[in-house]
Design a protein around this motif. Structure first.
Motif, PDB file in Angstrom:
ATOM      1  N   UNK A 100      46.971  53.670  72.019  1.00 23.52           N
ATOM      2  CA  UNK A 100      47.846  52.826  72.343  1.00 23.52           C
ATOM      3  C   UNK A 100      48.276  52.117  71.003  1.00 23.52           C
ATOM      4  N   UNK A 101      49.531  51.601  70.834  1.00 19.51           N
ATOM      5  CA  UNK A 101      50.223  51.096  69.523  1.00 19.51           C
ATOM      6  C   UNK A 101      49.852  49.743  69.137  1.00 19.51           C
ATOM      7  N   UNK A 102      50.008  49.506  67.923  1.00 23.35           N
ATOM      8  CA  UNK A 102      49.834  48.323  67.486  1.00 23.35           C
ATOM      9  C   UNK A 102      50.707  48.083  66.349  1.00 23.35           C
ATOM     10  N   UNK A 103      51.314  46.853  66.192  1.00 24.85           N
ATOM     11  CA  UNK A 103      52.427  46.573  65.075  1.00 24.85           C
ATOM     12  C   UNK A 103      51.920  45.526  64.355  1.00 24.85           C
ATOM     13  N   UNK A 104      51.254  45.343  63.287  1.00 26.45           N
ATOM     14  CA  UNK A 104      50.675  44.343  62.557  1.00 26.45           C
ATOM     15  C   UNK A 104      51.537  43.074  62.399  1.00 26.45           C
ATOM     16  N   UNK A 105      52.669  43.141  62.152  1.00 27.83           N
ATOM     17  CA  UNK A 105      53.471  41.772  61.948  1.00 27.83           C
ATOM     18  C   UNK A 105      54.275  41.539  63.048  1.00 27.83           C
ATOM     19  N   UNK A 106      54.275  41.818  64.299  1.00 29.69           N
ATOM     20  CA  UNK A 106      54.817  41.626  65.495  1.00 29.69           C
ATOM     21  C   UNK A 106      54.384  40.389  65.874  1.00 29.69           C
ATOM     22  N   UNK A 107      55.404  39.338  66.245  1.00 32.35           N
ATOM     23  CA  UNK A 107      54.994  38.102  66.702  1.00 32.35           C
ATOM     24  C   UNK A 107      54.364  38.300  68.217  1.00 32.35           C
ATOM     25  N   UNK A 108      54.842  39.152  68.916  1.00 33.34           N
ATOM     26  CA  UNK A 108      54.157  39.386  70.110  1.00 33.34           C
ATOM     27  C   UNK A 108      52.907  40.352  70.102  1.00 33.34           C
ATOM     28  N   UNK A 109      51.890  39.668  70.979  1.00 31.97           N
ATOM     29  CA  UNK A 109      50.401  40.604  71.357  1.00 31.97           C
ATOM     30  C   UNK A 109      50.828  41.884  71.662  1.00 31.97           C
ATOM     31  N   UNK A 110      51.273  42.628  70.982  1.00 30.83           N
ATOM     32  CA  UNK A 110      51.709  44.104  71.459  1.00 30.83           C
ATOM     33  C   UNK A 110      50.533  44.762  72.273  1.00 30.83           C
ATOM     34  N   UNK A 111      49.318  44.615  71.672  1.00 29.73           N
ATOM     35  CA  UNK A 111      48.138  45.409  72.641  1.00 29.73           C
ATOM     36  C   UNK A 111      47.920  44.694  73.995  1.00 29.73           C
ATOM     37  N   UNK A 112      48.066  43.491  73.970  1.00 29.68           N
ATOM     38  CA  UNK A 112      47.530  42.730  75.207  1.00 29.68           C
ATOM     39  C   UNK A 112      48.693  42.953  76.246  1.00 29.68           C
ATOM     40  N   UNK A 113      49.976  42.832  75.617  1.00 33.22           N
ATOM     41  CA  UNK A 113      51.098  43.244  76.756  1.00 33.22           C
ATOM     42  C   UNK A 113      51.020  44.657  77.073  1.00 33.22           C
ATOM     43  N   UNK A 114      50.671  45.690  76.214  1.00 40.91           N
ATOM     44  CA  UNK A 114      50.230  47.050  76.598  1.00 40.91           C
ATOM     45  C   UNK A 114      49.564  47.259  77.804  1.00 40.91           C
ATOM     46  N   UNK A 115      48.225  46.491  77.923  1.00 39.45           N
ATOM     47  CA  UNK A 115      47.161  46.680  78.942  1.00 39.45           C
ATOM     48  C   UNK A 115      47.576  46.012  80.233  1.00 39.45           C
ATOM     49  N   UNK A 116      48.519  44.734  79.969  1.00 39.28           N
ATOM     50  CA  UNK A 116      48.986  43.953  81.246  1.00 39.28           C
ATOM     51  C   UNK A 116      50.126  44.962  81.929  1.00 39.28           C
ATOM     52  N   UNK A 117      50.806  45.422  81.208  1.00 40.33           N
ATOM     53  CA  UNK A 117      52.043  46.179  81.707  1.00 40.33           C
ATOM     54  C   UNK A 117      51.718  47.417  82.220  1.00 40.33           C
ATOM     55  N   UNK A 118      50.710  48.223  81.721  1.00 41.24           N
ATOM     56  CA  UNK A 118      50.347  49.473  82.252  1.00 41.24           C
ATOM     57  C   UNK A 118      49.155  49.454  83.293  1.00 41.24           C
ATOM     58  N   UNK A 119      48.097  48.277  83.110  1.00 43.70           N
ATOM     59  CA  UNK A 119      47.042  48.283  84.159  1.00 43.70           C
ATOM     60  C   UNK A 119      46.978  47.170  84.749  1.00 43.70           C
ATOM     61  N   UNK A 120      47.775  45.993  84.412  1.00 43.89           N
ATOM     62  CA  UNK A 120      47.771  45.043  85.332  1.00 43.89           C
ATOM     63  C   UNK A 120      46.904  43.820  84.645  1.00 43.89           C
ATOM     64  N   UNK A 121      47.137  42.660  85.262  1.00 42.29           N
ATOM     65  CA  UNK A 121      46.795  41.598  84.764  1.00 42.29           C
ATOM     66  C   UNK A 121      45.142  41.423  84.819  1.00 42.29           C
TER      67      UNK A 121
END
Length: 293
Positions: A149-170
């Motif tokens: 899965x991806x990670x963008x260091x300076x992104x204000x959004x929690x990219x990894x957290x959002x990836x898991x929620x969007x693909x595997x659910x809450x």
């Protein structure tokens, strides 16, 4: 995207499991390793020597000690002029965070196959689940499962957290939170390693900051199920890392081999250490730099 902007972080964990696809639980019941998992003999040569990879104590460097910094840079330079591998200790990454990352990784790979297939890596994508890379190859399959899965260091959004929620659910929000923390820690360490690489090249320590600070990173979890005939199979086949810097934590089983001096040599795992590998992209930059000095 320019591949020189990539870091790769990995976790290796070997464990008997009931995970599926290719399907490990089915494979485990077979008396013999299926032929598409059998590797040629020339690829199965075992390592009998330990790689003389330097172990860098980063404590002095991280607190700004000049002599410790020069010593660490000297060791890196020597390593990168030969095989490009070294280990770092006192690196500042909380061991409890590493342990929690393993816990979350185990939880994912123990999911039933239909759940893992819900995040199956699609053609042309670097993200998602893969079982033995069976989507790409039909022979010499690696005996493993991976989740990337991806990670963008300076992104204000929690990219990894959002990836898991969007693909595997809450239900996997906490996994996303823990992996987000892990990726942030690894990116921070990676930037420090880049500083040392710059110093080893004799350029300003922040020379590569703009190139890597806003780059994309790849987080990859490697899971190696038990194998009934390990002498015939490989968890990961021979390869070169095409990216810039790989930071790897091995579990206590180990298994990392490096081809150096025309032979395979082992890198013994240390629970307190992270293995750093200079990938092809940065290696070209370093060799050009060294030739200019």
């Amino acid at each position: 995207m320019d591949s020189s902007q990539y870091f790769v972080s990995s976790l290796n964990h070997h464990q008997e499991s009931q995970s599926r696809f290719f399907d490990p639980s089915w494979l485990k019941k077979q008396p013999n390793v299926p032929m598409n998992f059998v590797w040629p003999k020339e690829c199965l040569e075992d390592a009998h020597e330990e790689l003389q990879a330097p172990v860098l104590d980063l404590e002095g460097f991280l607190r700004g000690d000049y002599e410790a910094t020069l010593h660490a840079a000297k060791l890196i330079r020597k390593s990168c002029m030969s095989h490009g591998f070294f280990q770092v200790i006192n690196h500042g990454v909380d061991p409890l965070l590493i342990g929690e990352a393993y816990n979350q990784m185990d939880a994912f790979f123990k999911l039933p196959i239909h759940r893992k297939l819900s995040v199956l890596k699609t053609q042309g994508s670097m993200w998602g689940y893969s079982g033995a890379h069976a989507d790409r190859f039909s022979s010499k399959l690696p005996w493993k499962e991976t989740l990337s899965f991806p990670f963008h260091g300076n992104n204000l959004e929690p990219v990894v957290t959002n990836y898991f929620i969007s693909t595997l659910g809450e239900d996997f929000q906490q996994a996303g939170v823990e992996f987000q923390k892990y990726c942030e820690a690894m990116k921070g360490l990676g930037m420090k390693v880049i500083e040392l690489l710059a110093i080893s090249l004799g350029v300003d320590r922040l020379h590569y900051k703009d190139l890597f600070e806003d780059g994309c990173s790849i987080m990859r979890c490697n899971y190696y199920p038990s194998c009934q005939q390990p002498s015939l199979a490989l968890g990961t086949g021979p390869h070169c890392d095409p990216t810039s810097v790989t930071i790897l934590h091995q579990d206590d089983v180990g298994g990392l081999h490096v081809f150096a001096d025309n032979k395979w040599q082992m890198v013994k795992p240390r629970s307190d250490a992270l293995v750093v590998n200079i990938g092809d992209t940065f290696k070209v930059r370093m060799y050009v730099g060294y030739l200019k000095l």
